[in-house]
Design a protein around this motif. Structure first.
Motif, PDB file in Angstrom:
ATOM      1  N   UNK A   1       1.835   7.939  15.201  1.00 34.73           N
ATOM      2  CA  UNK A   1       2.968   7.070  15.553  1.00 34.73           C
ATOM      3  C   UNK A   1       3.228   6.027  14.465  1.00 34.73           C
ATOM      4  N   UNK A   2       2.660   6.218  13.270  1.00 35.60           N
ATOM      5  CA  UNK A   2       2.827   5.284  12.158  1.00 35.60           C
ATOM      6  C   UNK A   2       3.606   5.951  11.031  1.00 35.60           C
ATOM      7  N   UNK A   3       4.573   5.196  10.460  1.00 32.24           N
ATOM      8  CA  UNK A   3       5.220   5.614   9.220  1.00 32.24           C
ATOM      9  C   UNK A   3       5.040   4.493   8.199  1.00 32.24           C
ATOM     10  N   UNK A   4       5.050   4.861   6.941  1.00 32.59           N
ATOM     11  CA  UNK A   4       4.889   3.897   5.845  1.00 32.59           C
ATOM     12  C   UNK A   4       6.242   3.352   5.425  1.00 32.59           C
ATOM     13  N   UNK A   5       6.257   2.057   5.048  1.00 25.04           N
ATOM     14  CA  UNK A   5       7.488   1.417   4.593  1.00 25.04           C
ATOM     15  C   UNK A   5       7.186   0.466   3.435  1.00 25.04           C
TER      16      UNK A   5
ATOM     17  N   UNK B   1       2.502  -5.588  -1.095  1.00 25.68           N
ATOM     18  CA  UNK B   1       1.120  -5.722  -0.635  1.00 25.68           C
ATOM     19  C   UNK B   1       0.240  -6.436  -1.652  1.00 25.68           C
ATOM     20  N   UNK B   2      -0.873  -6.932  -1.171  1.00 26.60           N
ATOM     21  CA  UNK B   2      -1.927  -7.418  -2.058  1.00 26.60           C
ATOM     22  C   UNK B   2      -2.386  -6.198  -2.868  1.00 26.60           C
TER      23      UNK B   2
ATOM     24  N   UNK C   1       2.871   1.732  -2.239  1.00 22.05           N
ATOM     25  CA  UNK C   1       2.427   2.352  -0.986  1.00 22.05           C
ATOM     26  C   UNK C   1       0.936   2.718  -0.962  1.00 22.05           C
ATOM     27  N   UNK C   2       0.315   3.083  -2.080  1.00 25.30           N
ATOM     28  CA  UNK C   2      -1.127   3.381  -2.010  1.00 25.30           C
ATOM     29  C   UNK C   2      -1.970   2.222  -1.465  1.00 25.30           C
ATOM     30  N   UNK C   3      -1.560   0.984  -1.698  1.00 22.64           N
ATOM     31  CA  UNK C   3      -2.302  -0.161  -1.154  1.00 22.64           C
ATOM     32  C   UNK C   3      -2.201  -0.194   0.371  1.00 22.64           C
ATOM     33  N   UNK C   4      -1.024   0.147   0.885  1.00 20.31           N
ATOM     34  CA  UNK C   4      -0.816   0.204   2.329  1.00 20.31           C
ATOM     35  C   UNK C   4      -1.633   1.352   2.916  1.00 20.31           C
ATOM     36  N   UNK C   5      -1.573   2.492   2.252  1.00 20.23           N
ATOM     37  CA  UNK C   5      -2.344   3.659   2.689  1.00 20.23           C
ATOM     38  C   UNK C   5      -3.832   3.325   2.766  1.00 20.23           C
ATOM     39  N   UNK C   6      -4.346   2.698   1.720  1.00 15.96           N
ATOM     40  CA  UNK C   6      -5.776   2.371   1.686  1.00 15.96           C
ATOM     41  C   UNK C   6      -6.169   1.431   2.818  1.00 15.96           C
TER      42      UNK C   6
ATOM     43  N   UNK D   1       8.072   5.072  16.624  1.00 17.03           N
ATOM     44  CA  UNK D   1       7.098   4.923  15.553  1.00 17.03           C
ATOM     45  C   UNK D   1       7.069   3.452  15.156  1.00 17.03           C
ATOM     46  N   UNK D   2       5.964   3.028  14.573  1.00 16.48           N
ATOM     47  CA  UNK D   2       5.860   1.689  14.021  1.00 16.48           C
ATOM     48  C   UNK D   2       5.861   1.793  12.502  1.00 16.48           C
ATOM     49  N   UNK D   3       6.750   1.037  11.865  1.00  7.54           N
ATOM     50  CA  UNK D   3       6.819   1.006  10.410  1.00  7.54           C
ATOM     51  C   UNK D   3       5.827  -0.019   9.879  1.00  7.54           C
ATOM     52  N   UNK D   4       4.887   0.449   9.059  1.00  6.55           N
ATOM     53  CA  UNK D   4       3.835  -0.416   8.521  1.00  6.55           C
ATOM     54  C   UNK D   4       3.984  -0.473   7.006  1.00  6.55           C
ATOM     55  N   UNK D   5       4.030  -1.711   6.495  1.00  8.20           N
ATOM     56  CA  UNK D   5       4.185  -1.903   5.059  1.00  8.20           C
ATOM     57  C   UNK D   5       3.174  -2.890   4.514  1.00  8.20           C
ATOM     58  N   UNK D   6       3.550  -3.553   3.445  1.00 10.27           N
ATOM     59  CA  UNK D   6       2.647  -4.411   2.693  1.00 10.27           C
ATOM     60  C   UNK D   6       1.996  -5.532   3.475  1.00 10.27           C
ATOM     61  N   UNK D   7       2.631  -6.005   4.539  1.00  4.04           N
ATOM     62  CA  UNK D   7       2.073  -7.115   5.315  1.00  4.04           C
ATOM     63  C   UNK D   7       0.675  -6.788   5.830  1.00  4.04           C
ATOM     64  N   UNK D   8       0.409  -5.511   6.106  1.00  7.38           N
ATOM     65  CA  UNK D   8      -0.903  -5.138   6.657  1.00  7.38           C
ATOM     66  C   UNK D   8      -2.050  -5.463   5.698  1.00  7.38           C
ATOM     67  N   UNK D   9      -1.745  -5.663   4.417  1.00  2.98           N
ATOM     68  CA  UNK D   9      -2.786  -5.993   3.433  1.00  2.98           C
ATOM     69  C   UNK D   9      -3.038  -7.498   3.334  1.00  2.98           C
ATOM     70  N   UNK D  10      -2.193  -8.310   3.972  1.00  2.12           N
ATOM     71  CA  UNK D  10      -2.328  -9.762   3.871  1.00  2.12           C
ATOM     72  C   UNK D  10      -3.547 -10.231   4.656  1.00  2.12           C
ATOM     73  N   UNK D  11      -4.244 -11.196   4.127  1.00  2.00           N
ATOM     74  CA  UNK D  11      -5.434 -11.745   4.784  1.00  2.00           C
ATOM     75  C   UNK D  11      -5.121 -12.290   6.167  1.00  2.00           C
ATOM     76  N   UNK D  12      -3.951 -12.919   6.314  1.00  2.00           N
ATOM     77  CA  UNK D  12      -3.606 -13.548   7.589  1.00  2.00           C
ATOM     78  C   UNK D  12      -2.909 -12.612   8.577  1.00  2.00           C
TER      79      UNK D  12
END
Length: 197
Positions: free
Chosen positions: A138-142, A150-151, A163-168, A112-123
């Motif tokens: 194959x995704x879990x939240x972190x 997150x932003x 986590x809702x920001x990551x989910x969105x 699985x790939x752990x996805x967290x706040x970085x995914x909300x970053x512009x860059x």
């Protein structure tokens, strides 16, 4: 989970590793980790990190537990060790921060790939591409608490309240609803850690 972060591997010895082994067999542990490689700092020595990374992967294999993998600025070495020692263990690549090619390698191995706040970053263009390409199953939240909020809370202490920001963001990138992301990532986490209701 029980494990030794790569930044702390210089403090490990056989006696302390034996303590980890006992702790990991306590019946309360669902994974070995967070372990792996971290080359951001010059210490601990890379060879020390590799030694204890492999030892923890071997421990996970003996105990039939999944692993939580940390890899920072160590993409090639982490992948090489995982292909040799962690191919069939199962687990999560924590706080995934590499590109789509590396993601494909871990997905092929069943991670699985752990996805967290970085995914909300512009860059975070590479990570957003990874999320678009990665099947939702194959995704879990972190959170990586207290880091990587997150932003719009970037720079502040992180927690699961963010986590809702990551989910969105995942929902937007994948073209599905936030509810679908929450439901599926919860199922993924239960499967990853072999949890039952």
């Amino acid at each position: 989970a029980a494990g030794v972060h790569p930044s702390s591997t210089a403090e490990l010895d056989e006696e302390k590793f034996a303590e980890l082994r006992v702790l990991a067999q306590s019946g309360k542990i669902v994974a070995i980790g967070e372990n792996g490689l971290d080359y951001y700092w010059e210490e601990p020595d890379k060879e020390i990190q590799k030694k204890w990374f492999v030892a923890q992967l071997d421990l996970a294999r003996r105990l039939k537990l999944p692993v939580i993998i940390h890899s920072r600025d160590a993409a090639a070495d982490t992948l090489e060790i995982m292909k040799e020692h962690g191919r069939d263990l199962g687990g999560v690549i924590h706080c995934f921060s590499y590109g789509p090619e590396m993601a494909r390698e871990y997905l092929k191995m069943g991670y699985y790939l752990g996805i967290g706040g970085v995914v909300t970053f512009t860059n975070a263009k590479k990570l957003k591409e990874v999320v678009k390409e990665t099947p939702i199953d194959r995704i879990v939240l972190e959170t990586d608490c207290p880091y990587l909020s997150p932003v719009p809370n970037r720079g502040k202490r992180n927690s699961s309240l963010n986590l809702p920001y990551v989910v969105d963001m995942i929902a937007e990138l994948k073209g599905i609803t936030a509810k679908e992301v929450m439901e599926k990532t919860w199922e993924n986490a239960k499967a990853l850690y072999r949890m039952t209701e």
